[in-house]
Design an enzyme around this catalytic site. Sequence first.
Site, PDB file in Angstrom:
ATOM      1  N   ARG A  13       1.025  -1.094  -0.060  1.00 54.37           N
ATOM      2  CA  ARG A  13       0.110  -0.073  -0.045  1.00 54.37           C
ATOM      3  C   ARG A  13       0.975   1.330   0.002  1.00 54.37           C
ATOM      4  O   ARG A  13       1.273   1.781  -1.042  1.00 54.37           O
ATOM      5  CB  ARG A  13      -1.051  -0.032   1.237  1.00 54.37           C
ATOM      6  CG  ARG A  13      -2.088   0.831   0.910  1.00 54.37           C
ATOM      7  CD  ARG A  13      -2.023   2.183   1.465  1.00 54.37           C
ATOM      8  NE  ARG A  13      -1.470   2.321   2.683  1.00 54.37           N
ATOM      9  CZ  ARG A  13      -0.944   3.669   3.196  1.00 54.37           C
ATOM     10  NH1 ARG A  13      -1.020   4.775   2.599  1.00 54.37           N
ATOM     11  NH2 ARG A  13      -0.557   3.694   4.738  1.00 54.37           N
ATOM     12  N   ASP A  14       1.130   1.894   1.067  1.00 51.28           N
ATOM     13  CA  ASP A  14       2.165   3.025   1.298  1.00 51.28           C
ATOM     14  C   ASP A  14       3.451   2.776   0.340  1.00 51.28           C
ATOM     15  O   ASP A  14       3.760   3.926  -0.509  1.00 51.28           O
ATOM     16  CB  ASP A  14       2.507   3.324   2.582  1.00 51.28           C
ATOM     17  CG  ASP A  14       2.962   4.610   2.898  1.00 51.28           C
ATOM     18  OD1 ASP A  14       3.825   5.317   2.131  1.00 51.28           O
ATOM     19  OD2 ASP A  14       2.814   4.884   4.192  1.00 51.28           O
ATOM     20  N   HIS A 204       3.425   4.421  12.683  1.00 49.07           N
ATOM     21  CA  HIS A 204       3.758   4.602  11.162  1.00 49.07           C
ATOM     22  C   HIS A 204       4.681   5.623  10.900  1.00 49.07           C
ATOM     23  O   HIS A 204       4.607   6.542  11.201  1.00 49.07           O
ATOM     24  CB  HIS A 204       2.369   4.983  10.432  1.00 49.07           C
ATOM     25  CG  HIS A 204       2.516   5.004   9.203  1.00 49.07           C
ATOM     26  ND1 HIS A 204       2.341   3.732   8.047  1.00 49.07           N
ATOM     27  CD2 HIS A 204       2.725   5.935   8.152  1.00 49.07           C
ATOM     28  CE1 HIS A 204       2.386   4.220   6.963  1.00 49.07           C
ATOM     29  NE2 HIS A 204       2.773   5.375   6.861  1.00 49.07           N
ATOM     30  N   CYS A 237       3.671   9.689  -0.208  1.00 49.01           N
ATOM     31  CA  CYS A 237       2.335   9.682  -0.042  1.00 49.01           C
ATOM     32  C   CYS A 237       2.006  10.977  -1.191  1.00 49.01           C
ATOM     33  O   CYS A 237       2.654  12.083  -1.274  1.00 49.01           O
ATOM     34  CB  CYS A 237       2.126  10.879   1.108  1.00 49.01           C
ATOM     35  SG  CYS A 237       0.196  11.287   1.288  1.00 49.01           S
TER      36      CYS A 237
END
Length: 303
Positions: A13-14, A204, A237
């Site tokens: 994901r990230d 995180h 991000c």
Amino acid sequence: MNNSVEIIEVSPRDGIQNEKKLLSLATKLEMIQRSIDAGASRIEVTSFVNPKRVPQMAEADEICAALPKDTDCKYIGLALNKRGFERACNAGLDEVNFVVVASDTFSQKNQGTDTETGLSLFNELAGNVSDPIAVGVTIAAAFGCPFEGEMPIERLMKVVDGCMEANPFELAIADTIGVATPKDIKERINAIRQHYPDVPLRLHLHNTRNTGLANAWAGVEAGVAALDSSFGGVGGCPFAPAATGNIATEDLVYMLERAGISTGVDLTKAIDAAQFIEDALDKTVPGMVMKAGVFPQSVAANT
Ligand code: MG
């Protein structure tokens, strides 16, 4: 200090969400399989976001449908809004993780609402869940905002309070843009612990300013039970300028295991997975143990 820490693999994901090179469904599924094989007990497999805004996550539903079933590994889907949350709940996952952003400006850019609205939405959505899915929450920009700068601890604590009203099974605190130092980690984890002694805490971290592993260690010392990381230290991000990779799983495993803290993750397999991702992305990734090799060498031979 805990003598074991859970690592949540976030490379599917990230790790890849901000990569311009779009990976195939098969490659994403192999990343997940390699996470399982390396011993990850939880994996953030995808996020349910608008594919026009985050093209790499376009196959979220297909990924969930193809997840290996013969494993104890728990699968997490990330959601930023109502539609994403409902998709995650219907995807057969073990956990949905909803993101609340601590600063209004980043919250608007990341998910189109201010923080207060995000908190109300999370409470509403969590309250409506009837599926057998665990509901967790991540507070993004908990240490600093790419647009507003410092995140006052008083404001963070108000956001924590708002999240805890929904009774999440776990609270994740995210240094989305990698600005925290070990002092910040200890201060904020301790502040949360004082008010909420029992909620499992997860960190995180991004290694944008090279404080990632130091912050992970500070988190473990402060009693954090779970840490996010990604093979090879990939990550970023789409809505935060200059946000770079997560802490590298294999570097984290090396540090913790050498310090006598078990992770359940096999270092050699983690390095192999990091190499796989580096090849798939066709670029050098930030992880360091994958370049230097394990130490001592006999560890590699035994695992
Ligand atoms: Mg992140």
